[in-house]
Design a protein around this motif. Structure first.
Motif, PDB file in Angstrom:
ATOM      1  N   SER A   1       0.724  -1.162   0.075  1.00  0.00           N
ATOM      2  CA  SER A   1      -0.032   0.013   0.011  1.00  0.00           C
ATOM      3  C   SER A   1       0.859   1.236   0.093  1.00  0.00           C
ATOM      4  O   SER A   1       0.255   2.151   0.033  1.00  0.00           O
ATOM      5  CB  SER A   1      -0.946   0.094   1.340  1.00  0.00           C
ATOM      6  OG  SER A   1      -0.051   0.172   2.530  1.00  0.00           O
TER       7      SER A   1
ATOM      8  N   PRO B   1      -3.728   2.764   4.426  1.00  0.00           N
ATOM      9  CA  PRO B   1      -4.516   2.041   5.369  1.00  0.00           C
ATOM     10  C   PRO B   1      -3.366   1.920   6.628  1.00  0.00           C
ATOM     11  O   PRO B   1      -2.371   1.106   6.390  1.00  0.00           O
ATOM     12  CB  PRO B   1      -5.002   0.910   4.894  1.00  0.00           C
ATOM     13  CG  PRO B   1      -4.212   0.389   3.809  1.00  0.00           C
ATOM     14  CD  PRO B   1      -3.764   1.688   3.123  1.00  0.00           C
TER      15      PRO B   1
ATOM     16  N   ASP C   1      -6.131   6.795  12.393  1.00  0.00           N
ATOM     17  CA  ASP C   1      -5.829   8.057  11.846  1.00  0.00           C
ATOM     18  C   ASP C   1      -4.957   8.888  12.933  1.00  0.00           C
ATOM     19  O   ASP C   1      -4.137   9.545  11.974  1.00  0.00           O
ATOM     20  CB  ASP C   1      -7.349   8.833  11.966  1.00  0.00           C
ATOM     21  CG  ASP C   1      -8.153   8.150  10.925  1.00  0.00           C
ATOM     22  OD1 ASP C   1      -7.730   7.649   9.935  1.00  0.00           O
ATOM     23  OD2 ASP C   1      -9.507   8.296  11.007  1.00  0.00           O
TER      24      ASP C   1
ATOM     25  N   ARG D   1      -1.435   7.559  11.656  1.00  0.00           N
ATOM     26  CA  ARG D   1      -1.195   8.182  10.574  1.00  0.00           C
ATOM     27  C   ARG D   1      -0.577   9.640  10.617  1.00  0.00           C
ATOM     28  O   ARG D   1       0.600  10.228  10.330  1.00  0.00           O
ATOM     29  CB  ARG D   1      -2.265   8.310   9.310  1.00  0.00           C
ATOM     30  CG  ARG D   1      -1.572   8.796   8.213  1.00  0.00           C
ATOM     31  CD  ARG D   1      -2.991   8.869   7.087  1.00  0.00           C
ATOM     32  NE  ARG D   1      -3.498   7.530   6.784  1.00  0.00           N
ATOM     33  CZ  ARG D   1      -4.365   7.173   7.240  1.00  0.00           C
ATOM     34  NH1 ARG D   1      -5.301   7.730   8.143  1.00  0.00           N
ATOM     35  NH2 ARG D   1      -4.919   5.779   6.879  1.00  0.00           N
TER      36      ARG D   1
END
Length: 287
Positions: free
Chosen positions: A142, A251, A273, A276
């Motif tokens: 990813s 992700p 979140d 990240r």
């Protein structure tokens, strides 16, 4: 009884792992060097497979000649000029980060096959990408596709076209307090507080020169780093656009191994979140 070699090789008659657990710290930019892991490609299949995967990515992008292996693994008959050109290329933003990340991931596979019990991981600067991948917080497919190379290339073009800010990076053989004691008013900050006797200061070239002179007068060993990217300071924000776009859709998941943030020194938050955001912003935050 024991060996403490200045090259970084340590031997203890009594294994330290028996008294505690094992953590892995992944290095970041600056750890790359020509012919990195070339000697292991013929010994560990997983290392060769990792480099072959890198070749495949370059082929899929339509630029097989741009494979990082071709840059890293110089032929035995390479001339001094060819070696110097390769060294300069390897210090550019994209190749430097990609090279260290490639080596990190190859060695993760080696350690995994050796069944080394790892209790926690962390990464220094760009090495945090490898730490998150190794812990399962991110998946390599990813992140490490053609978009990664494109983002690095865009950031490099920005640097080449703008010339970058007039800043310098200074590795200092002393702790944060020593640097801050002479940096007041010079606009120089500690970007990487690596350990009690080593840190990296960043700031305007004139300010860094003044700090370097003051520290050298005190007998402190200093070394200018061979690039001018103000990592881990707000000055790096102009580079961040492509990087934020790259990781926005990536992700994040709950890792199978605890990952410690090099910005906070604490485990990454469980919320994807929040993890990240912490990871992306660590590029403009002190280590």
């Amino acid at each position: 009884q024991q060996v403490r070699d200045t090259n970084g090789v340590y031997y203890f008659a009594r294994p330290l792992g028996l008294e505690g657990s094992v953590a892995l710290l992944f290095p970041g930019e600056g750890a790359q060097y020509l012919n990195m892991l070339a000697d292991l490609c013929g010994v560990f299949p997983e290392v060769e497979e990792t480099f072959a995967w890198c070749d495949q990515l370059a082929a899929e992008a339509g630029t097989p000649e741009a494979s990082l292996r071709r840059l890293l693994h110089q032929p035995p008959d390479a001339t001094d000029a060819q070696t110097a050109d390769a060294e300069a290329e390897l210090r550019k933003l994209g190749p430097s980060i990609y090279a260290v990340l490639l080596a990190d991931l190859a060695l993760v596979r080696v350690l995994g096959n050796l069944q080394i019990p790892v209790a926690a991981v962390a990464g220094h600067s760009a090495g945090e990408i490898a730490a998150l991948l190794a812990a399962g917080a991110m998946q390599s497919e990813s992140v490490l596709d053609s978009r990664f190379a494109e983002s690095m290339a865009t950031m490099q073009r920005q640097e080449d076209e703008a010339g970058g800010p007039d800043v310098s990076l200074l590795a200092v053989g002393a702790g944060r307090a020593t640097v801050e004691g002479v940096a007041a008013g010079a606009g120089v900050v500690v970007a990487m507080d690596n350990c009690p006797h080593q840190c990296v200061a960043v700031g305007p070239t004139a300010g860094v020169a003044a700090v370097e002179a003051a520290l050298t007068e005190r007998g402190v060993i200093c070394e200018r780093l061979p690039f001018r990217r103000p990592y881990h300071t707000p000055l790096f924000e102009p580079w961040m656009g492509p990087f934020r776009e790259l990781f926005a859709p990536a992700p994040f998941a709950v890792p199978h191994t605890p990952v410690y943030s090099c910005s906070t020194g604490e485990p990454f938050p469980a919320d994807p979140d929040a993890a990240r955001e912490l990871f992306v912003n660590h590029w403009v935050s002190p280590v």
